[in-house]
Design an enzyme around this catalytic site. Structure first.
Site, mmCIF file in Angstrom:
data_model
loop_
_atom_site.group_PDB
_atom_site.id
_atom_site.type_symbol
_atom_site.label_atom_id
_atom_site.label_comp_id
_atom_site.label_asym_id
_atom_site.label_seq_id
_atom_site.Cartn_x
_atom_site.Cartn_y
_atom_site.Cartn_z
ATOM 1 N N TYR A 47 12.053 2.875 -1.043
ATOM 2 C CA TYR A 47 11.383 1.563 -1.098
ATOM 3 C C TYR A 47 10.077 1.659 -1.881
ATOM 4 O O TYR A 47 9.844 0.903 -2.829
ATOM 5 C CB TYR A 47 11.113 1.051 0.322
ATOM 6 N N ASP A 54 0.831 -1.219 0.000
ATOM 7 C CA ASP A 54 0.000 0.000 0.000
ATOM 8 C C ASP A 54 0.859 1.261 0.000
ATOM 9 O O ASP A 54 0.355 2.359 -0.258
ATOM 10 C CB ASP A 54 -0.955 0.012 1.212
ATOM 11 N N GLU A 55 2.175 1.107 0.275
ATOM 12 C CA GLU A 55 3.025 2.294 0.399
ATOM 13 C C GLU A 55 3.185 3.030 -0.927
ATOM 14 O O GLU A 55 3.586 4.196 -0.944
ATOM 15 C CB GLU A 55 4.383 1.913 0.998
HETATM 16 P P1 NAD Z 1 11.441 -9.878 3.302
HETATM 17 O O1 NAD Z 1 12.444 -8.781 3.212
HETATM 18 O O2 NAD Z 1 11.191 -10.533 4.610
HETATM 19 O O3 NAD Z 1 11.807 -11.042 2.270
HETATM 20 C C1 NAD Z 1 12.247 -10.794 0.974
HETATM 21 C C2 NAD Z 1 12.821 -12.092 0.424
HETATM 22 O O4 NAD Z 1 13.243 -11.848 -0.920
HETATM 23 C C3 NAD Z 1 14.052 -12.594 1.191
HETATM 24 O O5 NAD Z 1 13.939 -13.982 1.418
HETATM 25 C C4 NAD Z 1 15.208 -12.278 0.266
HETATM 26 O O6 NAD Z 1 16.292 -13.199 0.398
HETATM 27 C C5 NAD Z 1 14.544 -12.386 -1.095
HETATM 28 N N1 NAD Z 1 15.240 -11.586 -2.122
HETATM 29 C C6 NAD Z 1 15.672 -10.307 -2.024
HETATM 30 N N2 NAD Z 1 16.267 -9.928 -3.159
HETATM 31 C C7 NAD Z 1 16.191 -10.984 -4.020
HETATM 32 C C8 NAD Z 1 16.594 -11.196 -5.351
HETATM 33 N N3 NAD Z 1 17.231 -10.254 -6.050
HETATM 34 N N4 NAD Z 1 16.322 -12.401 -5.926
HETATM 35 C C9 NAD Z 1 15.688 -13.379 -5.220
HETATM 36 N N5 NAD Z 1 15.292 -13.230 -3.942
HETATM 37 C C10 NAD Z 1 15.537 -12.041 -3.353
HETATM 38 O O7 NAD Z 1 10.099 -9.241 2.707
HETATM 39 P P2 NAD Z 1 8.578 -9.555 3.073
HETATM 40 O O8 NAD Z 1 8.175 -8.693 4.199
HETATM 41 O O9 NAD Z 1 8.394 -11.023 3.147
HETATM 42 O O10 NAD Z 1 7.865 -8.992 1.763
HETATM 43 C C11 NAD Z 1 7.611 -9.837 0.626
HETATM 44 C C12 NAD Z 1 6.938 -9.011 -0.442
HETATM 45 O O11 NAD Z 1 5.723 -8.467 0.068
HETATM 46 C C13 NAD Z 1 7.771 -7.809 -0.900
HETATM 47 O O12 NAD Z 1 7.617 -7.681 -2.289
HETATM 48 C C14 NAD Z 1 7.159 -6.629 -0.178
HETATM 49 O O13 NAD Z 1 7.305 -5.451 -0.924
HETATM 50 C C15 NAD Z 1 5.704 -7.060 -0.102
HETATM 51 N N6 NAD Z 1 4.927 -6.524 1.037
HETATM 52 C C16 NAD Z 1 5.408 -6.612 2.316
HETATM 53 C C17 NAD Z 1 4.624 -6.141 3.373
HETATM 54 C C18 NAD Z 1 5.094 -6.254 4.810
HETATM 55 O O14 NAD Z 1 4.412 -5.729 5.714
HETATM 56 N N7 NAD Z 1 6.183 -6.938 5.102
HETATM 57 C C19 NAD Z 1 3.374 -5.557 3.122
HETATM 58 C C20 NAD Z 1 2.923 -5.479 1.793
HETATM 59 C C21 NAD Z 1 3.707 -5.984 0.766
HETATM 60 P P1 TYD Z 2 8.089 -0.773 9.583
HETATM 61 O O1 TYD Z 2 7.812 -2.021 10.335
HETATM 62 O O2 TYD Z 2 9.507 -0.452 9.209
HETATM 63 O O3 TYD Z 2 7.137 -0.790 8.300
HETATM 64 P P2 TYD Z 2 6.807 0.400 7.230
HETATM 65 O O4 TYD Z 2 7.771 1.499 7.391
HETATM 66 O O5 TYD Z 2 6.992 -0.325 5.941
HETATM 67 O O6 TYD Z 2 5.386 0.804 7.515
HETATM 68 O O7 TYD Z 2 7.533 0.445 10.424
HETATM 69 C C1 TYD Z 2 6.179 0.502 10.809
HETATM 70 C C2 TYD Z 2 5.970 1.824 11.502
HETATM 71 O O8 TYD Z 2 6.725 1.816 12.732
HETATM 72 C C3 TYD Z 2 6.484 3.008 10.711
HETATM 73 O O9 TYD Z 2 5.598 4.104 10.912
HETATM 74 C C4 TYD Z 2 7.839 3.306 11.315
HETATM 75 C C5 TYD Z 2 7.668 2.892 12.768
HETATM 76 N N1 TYD Z 2 8.886 2.390 13.455
HETATM 77 C C6 TYD Z 2 9.259 2.927 14.687
HETATM 78 O O10 TYD Z 2 8.596 3.809 15.244
HETATM 79 N N2 TYD Z 2 10.387 2.437 15.290
HETATM 80 C C7 TYD Z 2 11.161 1.478 14.718
HETATM 81 O O11 TYD Z 2 12.220 1.096 15.302
HETATM 82 C C8 TYD Z 2 10.752 0.923 13.460
HETATM 83 C C9 TYD Z 2 11.566 -0.156 12.780
HETATM 84 C C10 TYD Z 2 9.604 1.410 12.861
#
Ligand code: NAD
Ligand code: TYD
Length: 353
Positions: free
Chosen positions: A159, A134-135
């Site tokens: 990002y 959603d970012e």
């Molecule tokens: P993460 O950082 O935990 O995992 C990313 C994975 O991708 C890792 O296992 C890493 O080794 C692999 N990776 C990185 N670069 C690579 C490359 N060049 N080739 C192959 N593998 C590679 O991320 P996540 O939190 O699991 O997020 C997964 C996806 O979901 C991402 O695309 C992220 O943008 C999206 N997303 C995450 C969130 C969240 O809250 N974490 C929310 C919405 C969408």
């Molecule tokens: P984060 O988990 O990094 O996710 P995103 O930035 O992708 O939303 O952060 C979630 C929220 O928490 C964001 O508003 C930043 C804040 N935050 C802190 O206040 N302290 C921290 O140490 C971190 C990592 C995030």
């Protein structure tokens, strides 16, 4: 039938792969570069499972992609692979451009070549599902309506800009080449196997270690929190029945300011692992804000509910309790991911705050 999953050793990808085999026997080829965020221990349950084939490699490696597609002939690609942490993107945006933009481009090109060579049903049913965030929509004012799928893209961090770029590529490959794509834009996830650089797991592991709980700025930034298992079920729904070329917003109907998340985690730890030093909230420490910090995200998830009947199963209360318990029960996993590289990151991000 086979799925090619990328980034399946990371937080959401590993939850997706583990959950997949609870309901399917369809094999998964899991391509992951094993960056700092990738962890094979997230897949320990599948170590001797013939349905799961792990391949260490980069989504930017076109020759490898062509080889894997030719060998395994997947019916779909689900792309989780990405650099995913906003703070890291501020300190070093280069990797975000390389993986999120150029890596997605390479994957799209490999998928296009492979799909172009399919015929009949195999061609008609092939899907490229791109997992996004959603970012990409930027920041909302306090009273603005939640993000719908037609909200303008206004990314504010390296990002989110790199993810927005990847979404645009996916869209263009559909409109120009007809590649059967699907995109999901999800809100903040939390749950098991979450690397402790993100808010929820960082607060849990710092509290347990008696370290400060660093809240950026005034702690009133709002995110819409979704349990990771619900995100995985949404992706399965979109993969099964999403309309080709469409995007689906995925969220938890659960907007909360960061400080409330932190206080909830402290209260759960007070209940489940009381500390002799007193309530964990004593460790809360307000620190310098993140540059360009988005104030509020909120997802309008009515389209995926209307079209696909998806709604989250967990409430925030049930999901965060499960999550805190998981971290308490998996001290070995936590110790394992807090390697030298992790300590270097903590020093880089928090020393100047
Ligand atoms: P993460 O950082 O935990 O995992 C990313 C994975 O991708 C890792 O296992 C890493 O080794 C692999 N990776 C990185 N670069 C690579 C490359 N060049 N080739 C192959 N593998 C590679 O991320 P996540 O939190 O699991 O997020 C997964 C996806 O979901 C991402 O695309 C992220 O943008 C999206 N997303 C995450 C969130 C969240 O809250 N974490 C929310 C919405 C969408
Ligand atoms: P984060 O988990 O990094 O996710 P995103 O930035 O992708 O939303 O952060 C979630 C929220 O928490 C964001 O508003 C930043 C804040 N935050 C802190 O206040 N302290 C921290 O140490 C971190 C990592 C995030």
């Amino acid at each position: 039938m086979t799925l090619l999953v990328t980034g399946g050793a990371g937080f959401i990808g590993s939850n997706f792969v583990n959950d997949w085999f609870a309901g399917h026997d369809e094999p998964v080829v899991n391509l992951d570069a094993l960056t700092y965020a990738g962890n094979l221990h997230n897949l320990d349950a599948l170590r001797n499972d013939a349905r799961h084939r792990f391949v260490q490699g980069d989504i930017g490696d076109r020759a490898l992609l062509d080889r894997l597609l030719a060998e395994h002939r997947p019916r779909a690609i689900v792309n989780f692979a990405a650099e995913s942490h906003v703070d890291r993107s501020i300190h070093g945006p280069g990797e975000f451009m390389r993986t999120n933009v150029l890596g997605t481009f390479a994957l799209l090109e490999a998928a296009r070549a492979y799909w172009g060579g399919l015929d009949g049903d195999a061609k008609a049913s092939f899907r490229f599902l791109h997992v996004s965030t959603d970012e990409v929509y930027g920041s909302l004012t306090p009273d603005a309506p939640a993000f719908t799928e037609s909200h303008a893209y206004e990314p504010n961090s390296p990002y989110s800009a790199s993810k927005a770029a990847s979404d645009h590529l996916v869209r263009a490959w559909h409109h120009t080449y007809g590649l059967p794509v699907l995109t999901t834009n999800c809100s903040n996830n939390y749950g098991p196997y979450h690397f402790p650089e993100k808010l929820v797991p960082l607060m849990i592991v710092n509290a347990l270690a008696g370290k400060p709980l660093p809240v950026y700025g005034d702690g009133m930034q709002v995110r819409d929190w979704l349990y990771v298992g619900d995100h995985c079920s949404a992706i399965r729904s979109v993969l099964a029945s999403g309309r080709v070329g469409e995007t689906y917003n995925v969220g938890g109907w659960n907007e909360k300011p960061n400080i409330e998340i932190v206080k909830t985690i402290c209260a759960l730890l007070d209940e489940l692992r009381p500390d002799a030093g007193g309530p964990y909230a004593r460790l809360i420490s307000y620190v310098k804000d993140r540059p360009g910090h988005d104030r509020r995200y909120a997802i309008d998830a009515r389209k995926i509910e209307r079209e696909l009947g998806w709604r989250p199963a967990e409430t925030f209360e049930s999901g965060i309790r499960k999550t805190v318990r998981w971290y308490l029960d998996h001290a070995d996993w936590v110790a394992n991911v807090q390697s030298g590289g992790y300590r270097d990151w903590v020093a880089t991000n928090y020393a100047q705050r």
